[in-house]
Design a protein around this motif. Structure first.
Motif, PDB file in Angstrom:
ATOM      1  N   PHE A  25       3.954 -43.633 -28.724  1.00  0.00           N
ATOM      2  CA  PHE A  25       4.832 -42.765 -29.504  1.00  0.00           C
ATOM      3  C   PHE A  25       4.240 -42.501 -30.885  1.00  0.00           C
ATOM      4  O   PHE A  25       4.521 -41.499 -31.516  1.00  0.00           O
ATOM      5  N   ILE A  73      16.844 -42.911 -29.661  1.00  0.00           N
ATOM      6  CA  ILE A  73      15.783 -43.702 -30.296  1.00  0.00           C
ATOM      7  C   ILE A  73      16.402 -44.654 -31.310  1.00  0.00           C
ATOM      8  O   ILE A  73      16.025 -45.826 -31.399  1.00  0.00           O
ATOM      9  N   ASN A  74      17.399 -44.143 -32.048  1.00  0.00           N
ATOM     10  CA  ASN A  74      18.042 -44.997 -33.045  1.00  0.00           C
ATOM     11  C   ASN A  74      18.768 -46.175 -32.404  1.00  0.00           C
ATOM     12  O   ASN A  74      18.810 -47.259 -32.963  1.00  0.00           O
ATOM     13  N   ILE A  75      19.343 -45.932 -31.229  1.00  0.00           N
ATOM     14  CA  ILE A  75      20.084 -47.007 -30.572  1.00  0.00           C
ATOM     15  C   ILE A  75      19.136 -47.981 -29.873  1.00  0.00           C
ATOM     16  O   ILE A  75      19.265 -49.189 -29.995  1.00  0.00           O
ATOM     17  N   LEU A  76      18.154 -47.426 -29.138  1.00  0.00           N
ATOM     18  CA  LEU A  76      17.332 -48.272 -28.281  1.00  0.00           C
ATOM     19  C   LEU A  76      16.002 -48.691 -28.904  1.00  0.00           C
ATOM     20  O   LEU A  76      15.315 -49.555 -28.379  1.00  0.00           O
ATOM     21  N   GLY A  77      15.649 -48.050 -30.003  1.00  0.00           N
ATOM     22  CA  GLY A  77      14.380 -48.391 -30.641  1.00  0.00           C
ATOM     23  C   GLY A  77      13.247 -47.530 -30.109  1.00  0.00           C
ATOM     24  O   GLY A  77      13.345 -46.966 -29.021  1.00  0.00           O
ATOM     25  N   ASP A  78      12.164 -47.446 -30.881  1.00  0.00           N
ATOM     26  CA  ASP A  78      11.034 -46.593 -30.522  1.00  0.00           C
ATOM     27  C   ASP A  78      10.454 -46.962 -29.152  1.00  0.00           C
ATOM     28  O   ASP A  78      10.086 -46.095 -28.374  1.00  0.00           O
ATOM     29  N   ASP A  79      10.391 -48.238 -28.880  1.00  0.00           N
ATOM     30  CA  ASP A  79       9.793 -48.681 -27.624  1.00  0.00           C
ATOM     31  C   ASP A  79      10.788 -48.706 -26.478  1.00  0.00           C
ATOM     32  O   ASP A  79      10.404 -48.824 -25.328  1.00  0.00           O
TER      33      ASP A  79
END
Ligand SMILES: Nc1ncnc2c1ncn2[C@@H]1O[C@H](COP(=O)(O)OP(=O)(O)O)[C@@H](O)[C@H]1O
Ligand SMILES: [Mg+2]
Lengths: 439, 588
Positions: free
Chosen positions: B545, B481-487
């Protein structure tokens, strides 16, 4: 200077280094003070008939035939009520032009308090600074340093804390203090009309650095006199302990000791603990509270000096510039008062511990949101709200220029909760939410 | 080490607390001597011998000491005095009774008796004339704070003896003769309730030391549930300052199921010892209803007390533990912090100008630490009874770096690793034990696995392993999530992350300062873990999310309120049923 007629004068120094002289002498006691060409020195090693003396002012210009006189005593201080309002150097000699102090002579660096004769610290010290009172409450008998980069206003904050703390005596131990800072302290205390409650032992940048090593013992000997004998609430300010530790390393390097981490002596922990552990609460009400300054190098707290300090003291107050609000704040993450749980929710309002924790948790969420933002990700609605909360919290609670009482700090925090979050997002015990969540 | 006359010497050199003594006779390594400083006798221990020059470390300040001062060697090593009356005492590192010292400040050379010589104990004989006995055999017992204190044949006795007589039940002082035994040569030896033992030697008066196999309940969820320590096991808690080592040790010493708790405050803060003095007489042992202080002995050698005695303090504590273990009792031993002990060794090694090892610690640091930890353990005594010492030490790594020598050496010695994590502590996720890096080797012991499935539940180990997996997957999801973002990640990743947050908040985190949450007995731990795992198994329906976050926050809040409520109280049940309602909203 104290020399007496019958004392034996030695005139044959065999070895000389930057900090020490060696000579043959007999009947010398370990730790004993001496005069080498009029300069103060102390016995640091004895091997049969050879004595090594550490000369505090350095050995520049000392000839091998210098007069050496042993004083037959360890470092001492004359104590009495007359200490109040006075300024002294590292040897306890007045530097304010006033007369010598009349009083009883005691050895400095004396023994520790028997742990079973201590009382658990339990009296809150209110400073008005919310970053301290709300998140890191101080207690009498505690020892705690400010961790700050050299450009932060730690001496100002410390002076504010000292004046608001309602101490019977404030004892300033200045080590490597710039002349400006020395005069600053003098002025603030004077303007506050507090000079008669203050005793100062000062080593300025003009004095030899090794002399600093005597300052904490001097200050704490005076503190013990007022706290134990006179049963007073004493606050000791030690600034800057990093310069004290630097002096320790100068000495140990010159004496060829094996350095451990960051060229500090292997005994750094014990050396610092001996000083900080003088903080104490006595059952009769007298106490010694130590507030110190440990300057950091670029915020690095893993350096041996702040690291060992953190292991010794009862927390640390970490000053940091918050660029979002343009103010110096007490950083809620790295700051800690280990004694706060003895008073919060007991001497302060019942909701204090939970409100404090909830706010810091939300502030941590804001830090995560910020990282997300910096990495170019979209923020959620919750993220946005935490960021707004963090900014307001920083401005209204964490900034060091705040001066309000604890009740107000708690109410302000509840207001910020309500403004930015739902009850469930805050995670505080239900009963407190019901009572304090303002309609 | 029997010697006809005492060896003497004179002081020939002084460097801080290292003193060089020129001697006129034989001395032994680690022998104790007294330096006759005019103010008081200073106790010291031999640490190196070079011809006539004996190097001793002084347990006191050497201020004012002069060349030529007389020294007398005692002919024995550093010893503790063992007998009834040790519980609830506050000793310094050399077993001086701190309460017996006069004045506010510690006086050099003030050595006080660890035992009370005048009170009478209610003696009940256990042995009878004709019994064959060896070192450690029980001769009788006296009640000490409700605990059976066994009086034993002294540990120093070699070979076997025959009991000649044992006194009648009745009231005796520790110095009264309570038994007479006869040795192989027919000599009668009178025994009292007191014996002495050199602290640096392990007491071996037991039959065998099997591998630990039972769980030692501590009341701390993240230990008992996730990485349990076995009775007789060893563990260590490394962590940067302020991450919760001391609070965790205090929590364990309050609620662990031990008969005896020995706390060595080794080179740490005096106020932390005062906290124990203040709290333990008020708090109750949840199992016996007696005050905690009654089962506790404190060895206080705080950071401002003499450095050499700091080293002695951990050995003193261990020896007292071995003494009680030999009585068939369950001892919990805590040392805070073993790094200070290692530093004391370093200070002395530097003064001796020994060749330094990594970070200037002595070369044999690992060996010293390992042989110390090896003294803990579960034992079967010669009479078939069992006893144990469970040892947990803290480590204070310099700069918080776990690659430093004391942490690395201890890792080789201890079987449980409870690593405290700075980020967790900063986020107030206490206890800050890192759930993924930490381990308990006991979970791999078949005998421990067997014990857990029999005593906690058949599927317990599966639940524990599942919990660990969920935590690991949660961390991986968080990284994504930190790398790719919440979406940028599937919804499922958010659920995974929040499942691990759920376990973290409800099982791992525990408030040591909350009356209720501070102690969580095993049955409650089991109930809560199963409840949480049950939630992680459910299929909830979420659109976004943000739904996931909001939902999990609500259920975490309710489960936390359960943790704060009295076990099975109405409040507890109300939160639990509200929780069910919240979950129903999202169940298909
Ligand atoms: N389990 C816990 N619950 C609540 N607060 C804790 C817990 N553990 C630690 N803390 C907080 O952290 C502070 C430092 O803990 P401490 O055990 O003294 O750290 P260390 O011994 O590692 O330096 C405590 O004063 C307390 O405020
Ligand atoms: Mg600690």
């Amino acid at each position: 200077m104290e020399t007496q007629a019958f004392q034996k004068v030695y005139t044959k120094i065999t070895n000389l280094t930057k900090a020490t002289v060696t000579l043959k002498a007999s009947d010398v006691g370990y730790d004993e003070m001496a005069l080498v060409n009029g300069r103060m020195a102390q016995v640091v090693k004895i091997m049969r008939d050879e004595v090594i003396l550490q000369v505090f002012g350095g050995t520049e210009g000392i000839p091998t035939n210098a007069d050496v006189v042993f004083l037959g005593r360890p470092p001492q201080l004359k104590v009495g009520e007359q200490l109040a309002g006075r300024f002294f150097n590292a040897f306890g000699d007045p530097i304010d032009g006033g007369p010598e102090v009349e009083g009883r002579t005691i050895d400095t660096g004396g023994p520790s308090v028997n742990p079973v004769r201590r009382k658990q610290p339990s009296q809150l010290i209110a400073t008005g600074i919310a970053g301290i009172d709300l998140n890191n409450s101080l207690v009498t008998g505690q020892k705690i340093p400010f961790f700050a980069d050299p450009d932060q206003p730690y001496n100002q904050v410390m002076a504010n804390v000292a004046l608001r703390a309602e101490a019977d005596k404030i004892i300033l131990g200045g080590m490597g203090l710039s002349n400006d800072d020395y005069l600053y302290f003098k002025n603030v205390f004077d303007n506050a009309g507090a000079l008669d409650r203050i005793v100062s032992f000062v080593n300025t940048t003009d004095d030899p650095p090794v002399e600093r090593l005597l300052i904490p013992d001097m200050a704490l000997t005076a503190a013990e006199y007022f706290a134990e004998e006179k049963q007073q609430k004493v606050l000791v300010l030690l600034t800057d302990m990093t310069l004290y530790a630097d002096a320790l390393s100068i000495v140990s390097n010159r004496m060829d000791q094996i350095p451990s981490k960051d060229s500090m002596p292997g005994s750094l922990y014990s050396d610092l603990a001996r000083i900080y552990e003088k903080a104490v609460q006595f059952p009769h009400g007298g106490s010694i509270t130590i507030i110190a300054v440990t300057t950091l190098n670029g915020g690095d707290i893993t350096h041996a000096i702040p690291d060992n300090t953190g292991y010794i003291t009862e927390g640390q107050l970490f000053l940091r510039m918050d660029s979002d609000v343009g103010k110096v704040i007490v950083d809620p993450f790295r700051s800690l008062s280990r004694l706060k749980q003895l008073v919060i929710g007991k001497q302060t309002r019942e909701d204090h511990p939970q409100v404090m924790n909830a706010a810091i948790r939300l502030y941590a969420d804001a830090a995560n949101a910020k990282t997300k933002q910096e990495n170019g990700f979209d923020l959620t609605d919750y993220d946005e709200r935490t960021l707004k909360f963090a900014k307001e919290y920083s401005e209204q609670i964490l900034a060091v220029d705040i001066n309000i009482d604890t009740e107000k700090m708690l109410d302000t925090t509840w207001d910020l909760f309500k403004e930015n979050f739902s009850r469930e997002e805050v995670v505080v015990r239900q009963e407190f939410v019901e009572k304090y969540w303002r309609k | 080490m029997e010697r006809k006359s005492k060896t003497t010497g004179v002081v020939a050199g002084i460097i801080a607390n290292l003193v060089i003594v020129e001697v006129d006779g034989p001395v032994a390594q680690n022998e104790i001597c007294f330096i006759h400083h005019p103010e008081s006798n200073l106790m010291a221990e031999v640490i190196k011998i070079l011809g006539k020059n004996v190097y001793v470390q002084v347990f006191e300040s050497t201020r004012g000491l002069k060349i030529g001062t007389k020294v007398q060697f005692e002919g024995h090593l550093l010893e503790v005095t063992l007998g009834p009356g040790i519980l609830s005492r506050n000793y310094d590192g050399l077993q001086n009774d701190l309460d017996k010292m006069e004045g506010v400040f510690l006086k050099r050379g003030d050595y006080t008796d660890p035992l009370n010589r005048t009170i009478k104990w209610d003696w009940k004989p256990l042995a009878k004339p004709g019994d064959e006995v060896i070192a450690g055999s029980w001769l009788g017992e006296v009640p000490e704070n409700g605990m059976p204190h066994r009086i034993m044949v002294p540990f120093k006795f070699e070979g076997s003896y025959v009991v000649k007589s044992v006194v009648e039940p009745g009231q005796y002082t520790v110095d009264d003769v309570v038994a007479v035994v006869t040795d192989a040569d027919g000599n009668d030896i009178e025994l009292t309730m007191v014996q002495k033992w050199p602290v640096k030697m392990a007491v071996k008066a037991y039959k065998e030391k099997p591998r630990p196999f039972k769980l030692l309940e501590t009341g701390v969820r993240t230990l008992d549930t996730l990485n349990p320590i076995a009775e007789g096991g060893t563990g260590f808690i490394p962590g940067p300052f302020g991450t919760g080592k001391t609070v965790l040790q205090h929590a364990i010493s309050k609620y662990a199921e031990a008969d005896i708790v020995i706390i060595a405050a080794c080179g740490e803060r005096a106020n932390e010892v005062v906290e124990i003095f203040t709290e333990f007489p008020e708090l109750e042992d949840p199992r016996t209803g007696r005050k905690l202080i009654e089962r506790t002995t404190i060895i206080a050698n705080t950071s401002n007390m003499p450095v050499a005695a700091r080293e002695a303090s951990v050995y003193t504590a261990m020896t007292l533990g071995e003494y009680y273990r030999s009585m068939g009792l369950k001892v919990l031993l805590m040392a805070d912090s073993t790094s200070r002990w290692a530093q004391a060794l370093r200070e002395m090694s530097n003064r001796l100008e020994e060749l330094p090892g990594p970070d200037a610690f002595p070369m044999d640091l690992t060996a010293i630490i390992t042989s110390f930890y090896a003294r803990a353990g579960f034992v079967y005594l010669n009479n078939g009874e069992s006893g144990s010492i469970t040892f947990i030490g803290t480590v204070s790594p310099a700069g918080g770096n776990l690659k430093e020598p004391v942490t690395e050496s201890t890792r080789k010695a201890a079987r449980c690793f409870y690593g405290l994590n700075q980020t967790r502590a900063d986020g107030k996720r206490y206890p800050a034990i890192d759930p993924i890096d930490s381990y308990s080797k006991y979970l791999e012991y078949p005998e421990v696995m067997e014990y857990l499935s029999q005593n906690v539940g058949e599927s317990w180990l599966d639940s524990v392993m599942k919990t660990k997996t969920l935590l690991l997957r949660g961390r991986e999801a968080q990284e994504q999530i930190n790398i790719l973002g919440d979406d940028g990640v599937p919804l499922e990743f958010h659920e995974r992350f929040w499942n691990s947050e759920l376990i973290d908040a409800v099982i791992l985190q525990q408030d040591s300062f909350d009356k209720i949450d501070a102690n969580c007995p095993m049955n409650r731990q089991k109930y809560m873990l199963e409840k949480v795992l049950d939630i992680t198994d459910k299929k909830f329906s979420f659109e976004t999310f943000e739904d996931v976050n909001g939902f999990f926050k609500r259920i975490i809040n309710h489960l936390k309120q359960m943790n704060y409520s009295e076990w099975e109280s109405d409040k507890f049940k109300t939160y639990e049923s509200e929780l069910e309602d919240i979950m129903k909203e999202r169940l298909n």
